[in-house]
Every structure is written in C-alpha cells, then in structure tokens.
Design a protein around this motif. Structure first.
Motif, mmCIF file in Angstrom:
data_model
loop_
_atom_site.group_PDB
_atom_site.id
_atom_site.type_symbol
_atom_site.label_atom_id
_atom_site.label_comp_id
_atom_site.label_asym_id
_atom_site.label_seq_id
_atom_site.Cartn_x
_atom_site.Cartn_y
_atom_site.Cartn_z
ATOM 1 N N ARG A 66 -73.132 44.762 93.936
ATOM 2 C CA ARG A 66 -73.152 45.161 92.520
ATOM 3 C C ARG A 66 -73.578 44.001 91.625
ATOM 4 N NH1 ARG A 66 -68.298 46.883 90.194
ATOM 5 N NH2 ARG A 66 -67.130 45.789 91.787
ATOM 6 N N ILE A 67 -73.247 42.769 92.035
ATOM 7 C CA ILE A 67 -73.714 41.609 91.262
ATOM 8 C C ILE A 67 -75.240 41.512 91.393
ATOM 9 C CG2 ILE A 67 -73.691 39.080 91.092
ATOM 10 C CD1 ILE A 67 -70.757 39.111 91.969
ATOM 11 N N ILE B 93 -61.806 30.458 92.258
ATOM 12 C CA ILE B 93 -61.941 30.620 93.727
ATOM 13 C C ILE B 93 -61.551 29.281 94.315
ATOM 14 C CG2 ILE B 93 -63.425 31.277 95.665
ATOM 15 C CD1 ILE B 93 -65.559 32.098 93.655
ATOM 16 N N ALA C 69 -73.179 37.794 97.363
ATOM 17 C CA ALA C 69 -71.753 37.779 96.986
ATOM 18 C C ALA C 69 -71.192 39.176 96.912
ATOM 19 C CB ALA C 69 -71.578 37.087 95.640
ATOM 20 N N ASN C 70 -71.963 40.072 96.323
ATOM 21 C CA ASN C 70 -71.525 41.450 96.093
ATOM 22 C C ASN C 70 -72.773 42.236 95.692
ATOM 23 O OD1 ASN C 70 -70.720 43.848 94.695
ATOM 24 N ND2 ASN C 70 -68.693 42.968 94.354
ATOM 25 N N HIS D 31 -77.670 34.692 96.244
ATOM 26 C CA HIS D 31 -76.482 34.580 97.090
ATOM 27 C C HIS D 31 -75.911 35.978 97.307
ATOM 28 C CE1 HIS D 31 -72.589 33.788 98.598
ATOM 29 N NE2 HIS D 31 -71.952 33.902 97.455
ATOM 30 N N ARG E 27 -67.622 49.165 96.213
ATOM 31 C CA ARG E 27 -67.320 48.036 95.324
ATOM 32 C C ARG E 27 -68.017 46.743 95.723
ATOM 33 N NH1 ARG E 27 -66.105 50.207 90.881
ATOM 34 N NH2 ARG E 27 -65.039 48.350 90.117
ATOM 35 N N GLY F 130 -61.201 37.812 91.668
ATOM 36 C CA GLY F 130 -62.461 38.526 91.872
ATOM 37 C C GLY F 130 -63.122 39.053 90.609
ATOM 38 N N PRO F 131 -62.401 39.849 89.806
ATOM 39 C CA PRO F 131 -63.039 40.418 88.615
ATOM 40 C C PRO F 131 -63.532 39.353 87.631
ATOM 41 C CG PRO F 131 -61.022 41.603 89.152
ATOM 42 C CD PRO F 131 -61.073 40.411 90.049
ATOM 43 N N PHE G 78 -74.178 30.794 93.621
ATOM 44 C CA PHE G 78 -73.094 30.525 92.667
ATOM 45 C C PHE G 78 -71.766 30.729 93.379
ATOM 46 C CE2 PHE G 78 -71.858 34.926 92.364
ATOM 47 C CZ PHE G 78 -73.036 35.597 92.678
ATOM 48 N N ASN H 9 -70.318 38.238 102.842
ATOM 49 C CA ASN H 9 -70.558 37.064 101.995
ATOM 50 C C ASN H 9 -70.290 35.812 102.836
ATOM 51 O OD1 ASN H 9 -70.154 34.889 100.234
ATOM 52 N ND2 ASN H 9 -69.257 36.147 98.631
ATOM 53 N N TRP I 48 -64.334 52.622 99.758
ATOM 54 C CA TRP I 48 -64.064 51.700 98.645
ATOM 55 C C TRP I 48 -64.820 50.384 98.856
ATOM 56 C CZ3 TRP I 48 -62.552 46.876 97.256
ATOM 57 C CH2 TRP I 48 -62.162 46.677 95.936
ATOM 58 N N CYS J 178 -70.761 28.354 97.413
ATOM 59 C CA CYS J 178 -71.861 29.318 97.589
ATOM 60 C C CYS J 178 -73.152 28.851 96.918
ATOM 61 C CB CYS J 178 -71.459 30.690 97.073
ATOM 62 S SG CYS J 178 -69.876 31.238 97.722
ATOM 63 N N SER K 281 -56.928 49.966 102.101
ATOM 64 C CA SER K 281 -58.262 50.181 101.552
ATOM 65 C C SER K 281 -58.979 51.239 102.384
ATOM 66 C CB SER K 281 -59.050 48.865 101.571
ATOM 67 O OG SER K 281 -60.256 49.008 100.864
ATOM 68 N N ARG L 288 -56.025 42.118 99.774
ATOM 69 C CA ARG L 288 -56.968 43.204 99.429
ATOM 70 C C ARG L 288 -58.201 42.702 98.682
ATOM 71 N NH1 ARG L 288 -54.766 47.684 95.769
ATOM 72 N NH2 ARG L 288 -55.532 49.439 96.966
ATOM 73 N N GLY L 289 -58.045 41.576 97.973
ATOM 74 C CA GLY L 289 -59.143 41.079 97.135
ATOM 75 C C GLY L 289 -60.200 40.290 97.887
#
Ligand code: UT7
Length: 336
Positions: free
Chosen positions: A266-267, A203, A263-264, A261, A50, A226-227, A322, A292, A46, A126, A42, A165-166
């Motif tokens: 982008r979320i 998860i 988490a990401n 939360h 992401r 993940g996705p 969540f 996270n 990235w 979470c 990675s 990687r995830g």
C-alpha cells in the motif's frame, strides 16, 4: 624561516560509476500467511489486504546472514564478470548481524576471496542499500576503491516477535548485492538522503543487549509503530523520490523501472499515485513473495525484475529506501 608546507597527493577515480552486476539469495523455506496466523490473531486475507504479502522466506540453520550474503555477493560478481580479487571494497548494509565486532563484511569478503579489500558494515536499516550505493559511487569516483561490492543482508526472523500482530507477518530474510564500478557515462544519479532522529523510537530493537543481559529482559525483538511509520512514508517519501528524479535530470516518464523498498504494497501504491508514475513504468512488487527484507529488499527486487525481463538491462531505475532511524535515501541508477 620555516619551509613552506608540502602539498599532499590525493586520489582520483573514474569520471562516473555504475552498477555492473546484481545478485540475490532467498532462503529455501517459504512461510505462508497461514503459518503466521498460527501465532497471531489474523487472517491470510487481512495480511494480503493490509500489506500485500502472500509469503516470505525464513532462513534455516544453514543459512546464516553471512552465508546468504556470500551467495548474493558471488552472484553479483558473476553477473558483472569481475573476479573477487578485483573487488576494491566490501560494504554490508545490515541490522541483524549479531556480533558487535568484527563486522559481517570482513567475514563475507574473506569467504568470497576479496583478499585485503577494506570491508565494513553499514547500519541504516531499510535505507542501507541506497546509502551503500551512494557511498560506493562516491568511492569509485573519488578513487578510494576501483570497485565496491554493496550487499544488503538480513535475518529479520531472528528479531521478529512471532506473537506481535503488528510485525509477525511483515518481515522476511534474504540478501541482495550489487557491484559498483567505473563507467565512462553517468550510471548513478545524485542521492537524496537524510534522517529524522526525532522519530528514532518508531522502529527499533526493544531493548539494548546490555539491558537485556543486565536486567534479564526477554529477547529484544523489533518493535514498530506501524501506522505512524506508514503515514511518514506516504507523506515524506514522495518529495524525496521526486527530488531524486529532478537531481538526475529526468522525469518519471523517462523511467524503465521503479524499485522502492518493499515495505508494504500500500505504501508502494501510494507513492506511485503521489509521484504520478506513468502506467508504462514497471514497479517492483517483490514484497508479495519475499516480504519486507529491509536492506536486502531493493537488490532482491532488482534482480527479479531483470531476470523476469520486467525491467531492461541498461534501463533507468529509481531506487528508494526508508526505515528505522528514521532514515531514507533515493537515487536513479542505470540497471546492470
Ligand atoms: O520497512 C521499514 C519501514 N516499515 C514500514 O514501512 C511499515 C509501515 N507500516 C505498515 O506497513 C502498516 O502499519 C502495517 C502493515 C504494519 C499494519 O497495517 P495498518 O493498516 O497500519 O494496521 P493498523 O495497525 O492501523 O490496524 C488496523 C486494524 C486495527 O483494528 P481496529 O482498531 O481498526 O478494529 C488493528 O487492531 O487492524 C487490526 N490489526 C490486525 N488485524 C488482523 C492489526 N494487526 C492485525 C493483524 N491481523 N495482524
């Protein structure tokens, strides 16, 4: 003729509950994306693009889950100006305590000096902090405890596969805590919470400890689709957030902070768009530095926003968690 049954007494508590204090603990060791990229294919770019994560903290040998929780809990009590012997109950939200029994909460309470206060762990990944705040609010209002120390504490580095990687770049360690206590005015709005057990495998810990021992399987790190979780969070959590606002009788315009939360990134950005959060409302973005941290992420972010002056003491904050289960919980709170 039998005697009529006696009516039993019940408890009654405070008309309302609120958060009286908040505290957090971040492990000393800061782990960069470069370090993560030593074990996965990675790049720093990235990971930033992401997930929004730049660094995370990983706990060392002298920073056990209990150590971190005690530090965070002690700070929350000091912030509230309440002594440990006045704590009515201890709730610890965690999925990374490695003893089946006793709970982390009993040891944490003992070390903090909460005496004979009831203590228990809460497994809601979470969403654990939001679940804990909901239960604490109900306990204070029903009179089963005058004050409740709610702690989210995780050492996710223990369950993270450094070669996956995830997930390798995603998780961090830490603890955050709040003290919930009586209030004459509403300080914790109704909780919108739930679960979707049909997605329990999205998860999870890869194998149970029993299977690991009996079949000599490798260490059972967390695995995540993940996705799939990402799509669920973006689509399903926006209505939950809106419902929490509506249940509290306010709109997004009235908020002084949005603390989802972490988490990401982008979320978080997708949720902001979905609920049309006005640009004047500050948003927690602690994930950039902290990663996270599951149940610890909301109180850690809350503490930081208050400490930096990004969010005002006494302001209205929407919190929402969540994660694994899948589970979720959201409510509007008055900041301590
Ligand atoms: O906290 C509890 C709940 N958990 C969450 O909310 C996590 C939700 N999920 C996520 O945050 C995201 O799914 C991740 C951040 C984990 C992953 O991001 P993504 O955008 O969903 O990545 P992806 O798995 O869809 O992969 C996209 C591309 C793929 O390449 P191709 O097929 O497009 O060529 C992957 O092979 O990125 C590739 N990829 C990577 N590249 C560099 C996957 N992982 C990595 C990586 N570094 N670490």
């Amino acid at each position: 003729m039998s005697q009529p049954r006696k009516t039993i007494a019940t408890s009654s508590g405070s008309p309302h509950a609120r958060i009286l204090g908040v505290g957090g603990y971040r492990p000393t060791r800061v782990v960069t994306n470069e370090e993560i990229c030593a074990t996965i294919d990675s790049t720093d770019q990235w990971i930033r693009d992401r997930s929004g994560i730049v660094t995370r903290h990983w706990a060392g040998p002298d920073e056990s889950l209990v150590d971190m929780a005690v530090a965070a809990g002690g700070k929350a009590l000091a912030h509230a100006g309440v002594s440990p012997d006045e704590v009515g109950a201890v709730l610890v939200a965690t999925v990374t305590h490695f003893l089946q029994t006793p709970s982390a909460a009993v040891e944490i309470g003992h070390r903090l000096g909460t005496g004979r206060a009831p203590a228990m762990d809460l497994s809601a990944a979470c969403a654990g902090f939001s679940y804990g705040v909901s239960l604490a609010s109900d306990m204070v209002r029903a009179g089963s405890a005058r004050t409740v120390l709610v702690i989210g504490a995780e050492r996710l580095s223990d369950l993270t596969d450094r070669h996956d990687r995830g997930t390798a770049f995603l998780f961090g360690d830490g603890a955050g805590a709040v003290l919930v206590g009586p209030s004459s005015t509403p300080g914790i709005g109704p909780t919108i919470w739930g679960s979707d057990g049909s997605a329990y495998d999205t998860i999870r810990q890869r194998d149970s400890w029993k299977d690991v021992m009996e079949s000599r399987l490798p260490w059972p790190n967390l695995v995540m689709e993940g996705p799939r979780v990402f799509r669920w969070a973006v689509w399903e959590m926006a209505p939950v957030v809106s419902a929490a606002l509506e249940a509290a009788g306010i709109t997004a315009e009235d908020l002084d902070a949005f603390i989802p939360h972490q988490a990401n990134m982008r979320i978080i950005d997708s949720l902001i768009k979905a609920i049309k959060l006005p640009p004047h409302v500050p948003v927690a973005r602690d994930i950039a530095e902290t990663g996270n941290t599951s149940a610890a992420s909301i109180p850690l972010a809350m503490e930081r926003m208050l400490a930096t002056g990004e969010a005002p003491s006494g302001g209205l904050a929407l919190i929402m968690g969540f994660g694994a289960g899948l589970v979720y919980g959201a409510q509007v709170v008055t900041l301590p």
